[in-house]
Every structure is written in C-alpha cells, then in structure tokens.
Write an enzyme that holds these catalytic residues in place. Structure first.
Site, mmCIF file in Angstrom:
data_model
loop_
_atom_site.group_PDB
_atom_site.id
_atom_site.type_symbol
_atom_site.label_atom_id
_atom_site.label_comp_id
_atom_site.label_asym_id
_atom_site.label_seq_id
_atom_site.Cartn_x
_atom_site.Cartn_y
_atom_site.Cartn_z
ATOM 1 N N LYS A 11 0.847 -1.204 0.000
ATOM 2 C CA LYS A 11 0.000 0.000 0.000
ATOM 3 C C LYS A 11 0.879 1.249 0.000
ATOM 4 O O LYS A 11 1.433 1.639 1.018
ATOM 5 C CB LYS A 11 -0.924 0.052 1.225
ATOM 6 C CG LYS A 11 -1.979 1.134 1.031
ATOM 7 C CD LYS A 11 -2.528 1.717 2.290
ATOM 8 C CE LYS A 11 -1.668 2.735 2.946
ATOM 9 N NZ LYS A 11 -1.440 3.980 2.162
ATOM 10 N N GLU A 47 9.466 0.796 11.056
ATOM 11 C CA GLU A 47 10.530 1.790 10.828
ATOM 12 C C GLU A 47 9.873 3.157 10.971
ATOM 13 O O GLU A 47 9.102 3.555 10.100
ATOM 14 C CB GLU A 47 11.118 1.638 9.415
ATOM 15 C CG GLU A 47 11.796 0.316 9.150
ATOM 16 C CD GLU A 47 13.145 0.188 9.835
ATOM 17 O OE1 GLU A 47 13.578 1.125 10.545
ATOM 18 O OE2 GLU A 47 13.764 -0.871 9.667
ATOM 19 N N CYS A 70 13.850 10.036 7.556
ATOM 20 C CA CYS A 70 13.699 9.691 8.969
ATOM 21 C C CYS A 70 15.012 9.720 9.764
ATOM 22 O O CYS A 70 15.023 10.059 10.926
ATOM 23 C CB CYS A 70 13.087 8.304 9.057
ATOM 24 S SG CYS A 70 13.973 7.141 7.999
ATOM 25 N N GLU A 74 10.198 15.456 15.764
ATOM 26 C CA GLU A 74 10.631 15.329 14.372
ATOM 27 C C GLU A 74 9.904 16.389 13.528
ATOM 28 O O GLU A 74 8.686 16.456 13.524
ATOM 29 C CB GLU A 74 10.279 13.934 13.865
ATOM 30 C CG GLU A 74 10.762 13.693 12.461
ATOM 31 C CD GLU A 74 10.428 12.301 11.966
ATOM 32 O OE1 GLU A 74 9.251 11.905 12.035
ATOM 33 O OE2 GLU A 74 11.342 11.601 11.511
#
Ligand code: NAD
Length: 483
Positions: free
Chosen positions: A180, A254, A288, A386
C-alpha cells in the site's frame, strides 16, 4: 503537460477495475498542478489483493515452494525491468514529492534493482536446510520458511527505496505481498507494477493497492495477512503495533527520528561539507534518519555555527527536476504548514541564523528555506520533535561525555553521526551513542548492514541478512535416532 492517469489496479497479476470509482489526484509540489491520478483503493480491493496473495502463497507448487534460484531468475527479470524504467521512475518520484532528481536517480532508480539482486544472492548462498546432529539422539532438520502473506505499508518520502527494503527480502524469501503506497506517491508505484507484470512475476505474488490510512489500517488487521511491515510516523506505528499485538501478528516498524550529529573538537566540517549536507539536509529534510540536532563543542562553537549557516544558505532551491537543485519543495502544503509551525516555535526557542521563510521568487510550490537555529536547548520542542523539513538545531556542549548524553537524551534512536579527523576516536564515541545506526564522517544506508531504530524509532531491522530474517520463520523437523 499531459497527466498520467491510471484506471485499473494491479491485483492478482492483472490490471483490474477497482472496487470503487473514487480517484487519488496527485498534485505537483512544485507547480501545484494536477499531474496524474489513480483509482483510490477500497476495502474490496484490499480483500481481492489479499485473496490473490493468499492463493499464490498457499499454492503447494507455487512461489513459496520454489527453489531460491528459480525465484532469483524472476527477480533478476524484475530488476532489469525496473532498470529499463529507472529514469522515468526517478522523474515521477521527483515530480510527486519534490525529491531532487539526482537523489531520485540514486535512491529510487538505483537502489531497488540492487536490493533485489542482493537478497536473491543471499537466499542462494544460504543452505535451504541445515542438518543438526542432536544431543538426545536423532537429527534435526532446520529450515527457514517464508513467513507468509505480507502487508507492506510505505510513506511518500522515499517511496521506491523504502518499498524495496520490504519487497526485495520478502519476495526473495518466498513471501507474497500486498503493497500500500502513500497517497502522495502513487505514480511510481504503478510504474513498478508494470515492471513486475513485464518481468512475469506469478499472479498474486505482488499486488499494489494505493490509498490512505483507512485502508492501511484495514490491511493491517486483515485475517489473511501473516506479517506487517510498516514505515511511517511513530503515531501510526503505535496504532499498527497495538493491532498487531492484539492479533499476535509479527510486525516490523521503521518510524521517526531526531538523530544527532556530534561534531568533535577536531572535526573538519568545512572539508566534508557534501557529506555533512547528506547527513543533515538531504531530500529537503524529509528523511527519517537525518541528523537534525547538530551538537557543537563550545570551544569551536561560533565557527561551526557559521559553517553550517553558510552551508544552508548556499543551497540552490528550485525545481527538483533541475539537476542543480539541492533543495526542492516539501511534499504538500500541509507538510509546509507543519514545518512552518516548528520554525515559528524555533524563533522563540533559539537564534535563527539563516532561512526561516519561504524563498523569495518562488511564488508557486511548497518551498521553505533551509533553516538553522543556534543556541538551542536539547529540551526545546524543536530538539525533541521530528520536524521533517530542512530545519537544523545547533546545540552547544562542553565535553565528549556531555555530547553523548545529549545525543542519547531523545525519545528516538534511529540514525546519528560523529565528525572528527580521528576515525578511531569518532568510532569510540559512535559506540556510546544509543541508536540503531551511526555514521563516521558520513551517513549511508549500507545494503549489507542492518538499518532500524530503537525506542520510538521502531522495532526490527531492514537491510542486511537481518532484513531477510524479518520475512522468515524457522522450522524444525526431528528425525528419529538410528535403530
Ligand atoms: P504516516 O505514518 O502518516 O504514513 C505512512 C504510511 O502509512 C502511508 O502509506 C499512510 O497511508 C499509512 N498509514 C497512516 N496511518 C496508518 C494506520 N493507522 N494504519 C495503517 N496505515 C497507516 O507517515 P508520513 O507522514 O506519510 O511519513 C513520514 C513519517 O515516516 C516520518 O515520521 C518519518 O520519520 C517516517 N519514516 C520513517 C522511516 C524509517 O525507515 N524509519 C523512513 C521514512 C519515513
């Protein structure tokens, strides 16, 4: 420019009409124009894709039971078909998410075929079955079996590279997959499906259903899924982990990061500026593992702040399809609003040394200037959360042990780097950083070595033999002692 429009979905080895009529329209982050559309996958499409993957996996003579060499032959064709579409893949990614084209050529065109070949070779070099002489008499036959039907969910920031961190080991291991993609990056996923079809992947081995979080969540809890592999935000990862916990379903996560670049007092940042850029501001700050906290020694603080400020202010901002561009637009207006919210916060929490605004002369597209804040405390919001944009916080430290303590004082633990003219000294510091991966004077996702996070950066590993483990389960057959 003509738009790229797909009307069918790749499910069960065929292009099929979607279960619903809604579409996903892709907007260019550079021109703000619609550049293409694909059908929006619905629950019916997930059901069909999972059923096709299930049938393919359960076939007693099918993909999962083939000798690794047979699968490797098909995966080699897949790699070649991807290579034939490499330039188009890179361009599509760049047009959809703003990734500079030179980077898209490496991450999005180059990495997937390399990973398919790496994992095919790894499967071929491992014995299919290991015979272990028992301690209680008899012999045990130990093998690694494919874990089953995989639900793979990926984000938009490195869509092809991240897809193949999952697809390459899963397919080499003998799993079948429902992928997906994120709504922002679907056109590259359809090109990849075309490559899979041209390579002759058996029906159902790979299925692609694009859509949002609703069908992502539906895929995660689908009764016929055996394993979930997810890359994305920590918030979504937490929700997926809860579902998988309840279902006792294996999951690899992750997630996000807030990694630290520790600049030691003997570092030559100016001399390694390309590598430093790669570790801190690559892909417009949308990776990331980027080292968005820069820890600078007080003894050289002003000079290091000046060097980083100079780096950020000199980066060419513009059309990601222009090979000279270092910083393209952010993926969406929503993402830019989020980043601008953090920049506003940063103006209260630190000293802005460059950036902080939309670049002048770019009246279209979701651009923000590379931004540096100095004198930031590690407890500031911009040091802890983040941002996922080109925004760096420079944090001063007194000595090595304080630098390590600051680096480790984070909810995340995904990447990191240590900069020094003494590699051994830097490696010594790197050993003390609590994080899944740390680079010395550069940062790279090396295919042979495990990549992944600790704490809120996730669970499990991709890349290396460890990334193959994630798609395998051990099986033991006990043979009786000789009579
Ligand atoms: P996101 O979590 O919102 O979306 C990622 C993907 O998950 C998309 O396909 C989305 O549709 C789907 N999704 C969202 N919520 C879901 C749910 N509850 N159940 C199932 N599927 C769901 O993340 P994003 O904003 O698109 O991507 C950026 C995030 O991804 C950042 O936090 C970044 O750090 C992280 N990321 C991590 C890695 C890594 O390897 N650790 C790599 C790239 C990006």
């Amino acid at each position: 420019m003509p738009t790229l429009d797909y009307r069918q979905l790749y499910i069960g080895g065929q292009w099929r009409d979607p279960a619903q009529s809604e579409t996903i329209d892709v907007q260019s982050p550079t021109t703000e124009e619609i550049i293409g559309s694909v059908p929006r996958g619905g629950r019916g499409d997930i059901d069909a894709a999972v059923a096709a993957a299930r049938v393919a996996f359960d076939d007693p003579d099918g993909w999962a039971t083939w000798h690794p060499k047979q699968r490797a032959d098909v995966l080699e064709k897949f790699a070649a078909e991807l290579e034939a579409r490499g330039a188009e893949t890179a361009a599509r990614v760049s047009m959809q998410n703003g990734m500079p084209i030179w980077l898209a050529q490496q991450f999005e065109a180059g990495f997937p075929p390399l990973l398919l070949r790496y994992y095919s070779d790894l499967m071929n070099s491992a014995p299919v079955e290991e015979e272990r002489q028992g301690m209680l008499g008899g012999v045990s036959l130990v093998s690694r079996q494919p874990v089953g039907v995989v639900g793979a969910i990926v984000p938009w920031n490195v869509p092809q590279g991240i897809s193949f961190l999952k697809l390459a080991p899963a397919l080499a291991a003998g799993c079948t997959v429902v992928l997906k993609p994120a709504e922002e990056t679907v056109l590259d996923a359809f090109l990849m499906a075309e490559a899979a079809a041209a390579a002759g992947l058996p029906p159902g081995v790979l299925n692609v259903v694009p859509g949002g979080r609703d069908i992502g969540a539906y895929l995660v809890e689908h009764p016929d899924i055996d394993k979930v592999s997810f890359t994305g935000s920590t918030a979504a990862g937490r929700a997926i982990a809860e579902t998988c916990g309840r279902l006792l379903r294996p999951v690899t996560l992750e997630l996000g990061g807030k990694s630290a670049a520790i600049v030691l007092d003997d570092a030559d940042i100016a001399g390694s500026i390309e590598s430093f850029f790669g570790a801190t501001l690559l892909n417009n700050g949308q990776i990331c593992w980027l080292n968005t906290r820069v820890l600078a020694p007080r003894s050289r603080y002003t000079e290091i702040v000046d060097t980083i400020t100079g780096l950020a202010s000199a980066l060419t901002i513009g059309d990601p399809l222009d090979p000279e561009t270092k910083i393209g637009p952010l993926v969406s207006s929503r993402q830019r609003e989020r980043v601008e919210g953090y920049i506003a916060k940063g103006k209260q929490e630190g000293r802005l040394t460059t950036g902080g605004s939309r670049p002048s002369g770019q009246d279209r597209g979701w651009f923000v200037e590379p931004t540096v804040f100095a004198d930031v405390d590690n407890n500031a919001v911009i040091s802890r959360e983040e941002i996922f944009g080109p925004v760096l916080s420079v944090i001063p430290y007194a000595d090595e042990s304080e630098a390590i303590a600051i680096a480790n004082d984070s909810n995340y633990g995904l990447g990191g780097s240590v900069w020094s003219s003494d590699t051994e000294r830097a490696a010594g510091v790197a050993r003390k950083v609590r994080s899944g991966t740390v680079g010395v004077n550069h940062y790279v996702n090396e295919p042979v070595a495990p990549f992944g996070g600790i704490k809120e950066s996730g669970m499990g590993r991709e890349l290396g033999p460890e990334g193959l483990d994630a798609f395998q389960v051990y099986k033991t057959i006990y043979l009786p002692p000789a009579q």
